[in-house]
Design a protein around this motif. Structure first.
Motif, PDB file in Angstrom:
ATOM      1  N   LEU A 129       0.841  -1.196   0.000  1.00 18.39           N
ATOM      2  CA  LEU A 129       0.000   0.000   0.000  1.00 18.39           C
ATOM      3  C   LEU A 129       0.878   1.248   0.000  1.00 18.39           C
ATOM      4  CD1 LEU A 129      -2.962   1.017   0.196  1.00 18.39           C
ATOM      5  CD2 LEU A 129      -2.611   1.163   2.671  1.00 18.39           C
ATOM      6  N   TYR A 130       0.556   2.187  -0.911  1.00 19.77           N
ATOM      7  CA  TYR A 130       1.286   3.449  -1.024  1.00 19.77           C
ATOM      8  C   TYR A 130       0.336   4.622  -0.830  1.00 19.77           C
ATOM      9  CZ  TYR A 130       4.714   0.493  -3.485  1.00 19.77           C
ATOM     10  OH  TYR A 130       5.604  -0.495  -3.839  1.00 19.77           O
ATOM     11  N   LEU A 131       0.890   5.724  -0.334  1.00 21.48           N
ATOM     12  CA  LEU A 131       0.183   6.996  -0.295  1.00 21.48           C
ATOM     13  C   LEU A 131       0.840   7.905  -1.327  1.00 21.48           C
ATOM     14  CD1 LEU A 131      -1.726   9.128   0.872  1.00 21.48           C
ATOM     15  CD2 LEU A 131      -0.070   9.508   2.722  1.00 21.48           C
ATOM     16  N   TYR A 132       0.056   8.351  -2.304  1.00 21.07           N
ATOM     17  CA  TYR A 132       0.573   9.168  -3.405  1.00 21.07           C
ATOM     18  C   TYR A 132       0.009  10.584  -3.333  1.00 21.07           C
ATOM     19  CZ  TYR A 132       3.114   6.028  -6.564  1.00 21.07           C
ATOM     20  OH  TYR A 132       4.057   5.215  -7.141  1.00 21.07           O
ATOM     21  N   THR A 133       0.839  11.557  -3.730  1.00 23.78           N
ATOM     22  CA  THR A 133       0.362  12.912  -3.998  1.00 23.78           C
ATOM     23  C   THR A 133       0.505  13.173  -5.493  1.00 23.78           C
ATOM     24  OG1 THR A 133       2.572  13.788  -3.443  1.00 23.78           O
ATOM     25  CG2 THR A 133       0.885  13.855  -1.729  1.00 23.78           C
ATOM     26  N   LEU A 134      -0.478  13.886  -6.050  1.00 23.50           N
ATOM     27  CA  LEU A 134      -0.529  14.151  -7.490  1.00 23.50           C
ATOM     28  C   LEU A 134      -0.788  15.635  -7.714  1.00 23.50           C
ATOM     29  CD1 LEU A 134      -3.075  11.282  -8.222  1.00 23.50           C
ATOM     30  CD2 LEU A 134      -0.603  11.080  -8.495  1.00 23.50           C
ATOM     31  N   ASP A 135      -0.250  16.169  -8.800  1.00 17.17           N
ATOM     32  CA  ASP A 135      -0.517  17.576  -9.101  1.00 17.17           C
ATOM     33  C   ASP A 135      -1.910  17.738  -9.687  1.00 17.17           C
ATOM     34  OD1 ASP A 135      -0.411  16.903 -11.800  1.00 17.17           O
ATOM     35  OD2 ASP A 135       1.605  17.684 -12.106  1.00 17.17           O
ATOM     36  N   ARG A 136      -2.241  18.942 -10.123  1.00 22.07           N
ATOM     37  CA  ARG A 136      -3.602  19.221 -10.611  1.00 22.07           C
ATOM     38  C   ARG A 136      -3.932  18.458 -11.891  1.00 22.07           C
ATOM     39  NH1 ARG A 136      -1.635  23.316  -7.797  1.00 22.07           N
ATOM     40  NH2 ARG A 136      -2.989  24.559  -6.446  1.00 22.07           N
ATOM     41  N   ASP A 137      -2.904  18.020 -12.601  1.00 19.01           N
ATOM     42  CA  ASP A 137      -3.104  17.223 -13.820  1.00 19.01           C
ATOM     43  C   ASP A 137      -2.938  15.729 -13.545  1.00 19.01           C
ATOM     44  OD1 ASP A 137      -3.520  19.500 -15.451  1.00 19.01           O
ATOM     45  OD2 ASP A 137      -1.360  19.839 -15.548  1.00 19.01           O
ATOM     46  N   GLN A 139      -0.450  14.159 -12.297  1.00 20.66           N
ATOM     47  CA  GLN A 139       0.901  13.634 -12.435  1.00 20.66           C
ATOM     48  C   GLN A 139       1.485  13.402 -11.044  1.00 20.66           C
ATOM     49  OE1 GLN A 139       2.438  12.809 -15.364  1.00 20.66           O
ATOM     50  NE2 GLN A 139       0.477  13.313 -16.331  1.00 20.66           N
ATOM     51  N   PRO A 140       2.184  12.271 -10.819  1.00 23.87           N
ATOM     52  CA  PRO A 140       2.701  11.972  -9.470  1.00 23.87           C
ATOM     53  C   PRO A 140       3.765  12.963  -9.011  1.00 23.87           C
ATOM     54  CG  PRO A 140       3.531  10.393 -11.093  1.00 23.87           C
ATOM     55  CD  PRO A 140       2.492  11.205 -11.792  1.00 23.87           C
ATOM     56  N   ILE A 141       3.662  13.362  -7.743  1.00 22.43           N
ATOM     57  CA  ILE A 141       4.655  14.249  -7.131  1.00 22.43           C
ATOM     58  C   ILE A 141       5.568  13.458  -6.209  1.00 22.43           C
ATOM     59  CG2 ILE A 141       5.015  16.250  -5.639  1.00 22.43           C
ATOM     60  CD1 ILE A 141       2.259  17.256  -6.497  1.00 22.43           C
ATOM     61  N   ASP A 142       4.969  12.735  -5.268  1.00 23.53           N
ATOM     62  CA  ASP A 142       5.747  11.968  -4.288  1.00 23.53           C
ATOM     63  C   ASP A 142       4.888  10.808  -3.792  1.00 23.53           C
ATOM     64  OD1 ASP A 142       7.880  11.262  -2.740  1.00 23.53           O
ATOM     65  OD2 ASP A 142       7.710  12.930  -1.314  1.00 23.53           O
ATOM     66  N   HIS A 143       5.531   9.820  -3.183  1.00 25.37           N
ATOM     67  CA  HIS A 143       4.776   8.701  -2.619  1.00 25.37           C
ATOM     68  C   HIS A 143       5.510   8.139  -1.411  1.00 25.37           C
ATOM     69  CE1 HIS A 143       7.632   6.484  -5.168  1.00 25.37           C
ATOM     70  NE2 HIS A 143       7.459   5.486  -4.319  1.00 25.37           N
ATOM     71  N   LEU A 144       4.743   7.436  -0.601  1.00 30.62           N
ATOM     72  CA  LEU A 144       5.258   6.860   0.641  1.00 30.62           C
ATOM     73  C   LEU A 144       4.663   5.469   0.801  1.00 30.62           C
ATOM     74  CD1 LEU A 144       6.925   7.702   3.195  1.00 30.62           C
ATOM     75  CD2 LEU A 144       4.750   8.393   4.220  1.00 30.62           C
ATOM     76  N   CYS A 145       5.499   4.489   1.101  1.00 26.25           N
ATOM     77  CA  CYS A 145       5.014   3.130   1.333  1.00 26.25           C
ATOM     78  C   CYS A 145       4.410   3.056   2.730  1.00 26.25           C
ATOM     79  CB  CYS A 145       6.149   2.119   1.190  1.00 26.25           C
ATOM     80  SG  CYS A 145       5.627   0.406   1.482  1.00 26.25           S
ATOM     81  N   PHE A 195       6.156  11.258   9.206  1.00 28.46           N
ATOM     82  CA  PHE A 195       6.295  12.136   8.047  1.00 28.46           C
ATOM     83  C   PHE A 195       5.225  13.217   8.074  1.00 28.46           C
ATOM     84  CE2 PHE A 195       8.047   8.063   6.953  1.00 28.46           C
ATOM     85  CZ  PHE A 195       9.169   8.332   6.187  1.00 28.46           C
ATOM     86  N   GLN A 196       5.589  14.384   7.562  1.00 30.11           N
ATOM     87  CA  GLN A 196       4.637  15.472   7.374  1.00 30.11           C
ATOM     88  C   GLN A 196       4.634  15.855   5.896  1.00 30.11           C
ATOM     89  OE1 GLN A 196       5.973  18.538  10.085  1.00 30.11           O
ATOM     90  NE2 GLN A 196       4.734  17.727  11.769  1.00 30.11           N
ATOM     91  N   LEU A 197       3.472  16.262   5.419  1.00 26.84           N
ATOM     92  CA  LEU A 197       3.336  16.636   4.017  1.00 26.84           C
ATOM     93  C   LEU A 197       3.606  18.128   3.852  1.00 26.84           C
ATOM     94  CD1 LEU A 197       2.592  15.330   1.288  1.00 26.84           C
ATOM     95  CD2 LEU A 197       0.254  16.087   1.674  1.00 26.84           C
ATOM     96  N   GLY A 201       3.527  19.129  -1.746  1.00 28.06           N
ATOM     97  CA  GLY A 201       3.085  17.753  -1.928  1.00 28.06           C
ATOM     98  C   GLY A 201       4.139  16.690  -1.711  1.00 28.06           C
ATOM     99  N   ARG A 202       5.184  17.004  -0.946  1.00 29.22           N
ATOM    100  CA  ARG A 202       6.247  16.025  -0.693  1.00 29.22           C
ATOM    101  C   ARG A 202       6.254  15.615   0.782  1.00 29.22           C
ATOM    102  NH1 ARG A 202       9.029  15.432  -5.178  1.00 29.22           N
ATOM    103  NH2 ARG A 202       8.932  17.100  -6.738  1.00 29.22           N
ATOM    104  N   PHE A 203       6.667  14.351   1.009  1.00 28.53           N
ATOM    105  CA  PHE A 203       6.689  13.810   2.367  1.00 28.53           C
ATOM    106  C   PHE A 203       8.040  14.088   3.006  1.00 28.53           C
ATOM    107  CE2 PHE A 203       3.566  11.206   0.094  1.00 28.53           C
ATOM    108  CZ  PHE A 203       2.469  11.390   0.919  1.00 28.53           C
TER     109      PHE A 203
END
Length: 211
Positions: A129-137, A139-145, A195-197, A201-203
């Motif tokens: 399981l991952y937690l992803y952040t994405l931009d307005r389009d 597109q992936p910015i960052d992710h955390l397992c 972790f803090q966001l 959008g980065r961890f």
């Protein structure tokens, strides 16, 4: 006298031409703003009707939205919410081979960005399981397992590494790592990470204070 009149007339003509240009510019920009507003209204109407030009946006709009906070369910992701199957075009966009089996669940927006949970099926019984952040389009910015299971072969024992995960409503993430012995079946806490966001959008990992 004629020369002085000429010097007065030329700036006057230039001023009039300039004013005329400004009037034309004002009309042009008014029309442009009006067109943008109409386009935005059309997009909103299409969104409410469920009609999209972008298949990627269409997919993300069909996903279930899961509110925060989230408490750990370990590997039983179905208890978190209803994950939707990710199509090949989005799988590729996220940087995975198109043959990867992925499922996704949307989370509330943060700092104007999108967030989602992504489940990767590794075999018939194991998923990550991952937690992803994405931009307005999208597109992936960052992710955390958030969760994975891994065999651990130690000198005096054999077992598994497991994780617990907690996500607050402000996207503060706490990860706890455990070792479970297959011999004694006892569980030992190995590590705690937090972790803090950030606003982009980065961890960002923060120090965990030992109580």
């Amino acid at each position: 006298m004629k020369r002085s009149m000429l010097w007065i007339f030329i700036p006057l003509v230039l001023t009039l031409l300039s004013c005329g240009q400004r009037k034309r510019d004002a009309v042009f920009y008014e029309q442009m703003v009006d067109s943008i507003r109409k386009a935005e209204q059309l997009e909103e109407m299409k969104r409410q009707a469920g009609v999209y030009d972008d298949p990627v946006e269409t997919f993300f709009d069909t996903l279930q939205l899961r509110p925060l906070p989230i408490n750990s369910e370990r590997g039983d992701f179905a208890k978190i919410g209803r994950f939707g199957k990710v199509p090949p075009s989005v799988i590729s966009m996220l940087g995975f081979p198109v043959s990867t089996k992925l499922k996704a669940l949307m989370l509330p927006k943060v700092h104007g960005l999108h967030a989602m949970l992504l489940s990767e099926q590794l075999d018939s019984i194991t998923s990550t399981l991952y937690l992803y952040t994405l931009d307005r389009d999208y597109q992936p910015i960052d992710h955390l397992c958030l969760y994975e299971e891994r065999d651990e072969d130690r000198a005096d024992d054999f077992g598994k590494l497991l994780m617990d995960y907690y996500v607050t409503s402000s996207y503060e993430v706490t990860l706890l790592y455990y070792y479970v012995s297959q011999t004694t079946h006892k569980s030992e806490t190995e590590q705690t990470r937090r972790f803090q966001l950030t606003a982009d959008g980065r961890f960002n990992e923060v120090v965990v204070e030992i109580e």
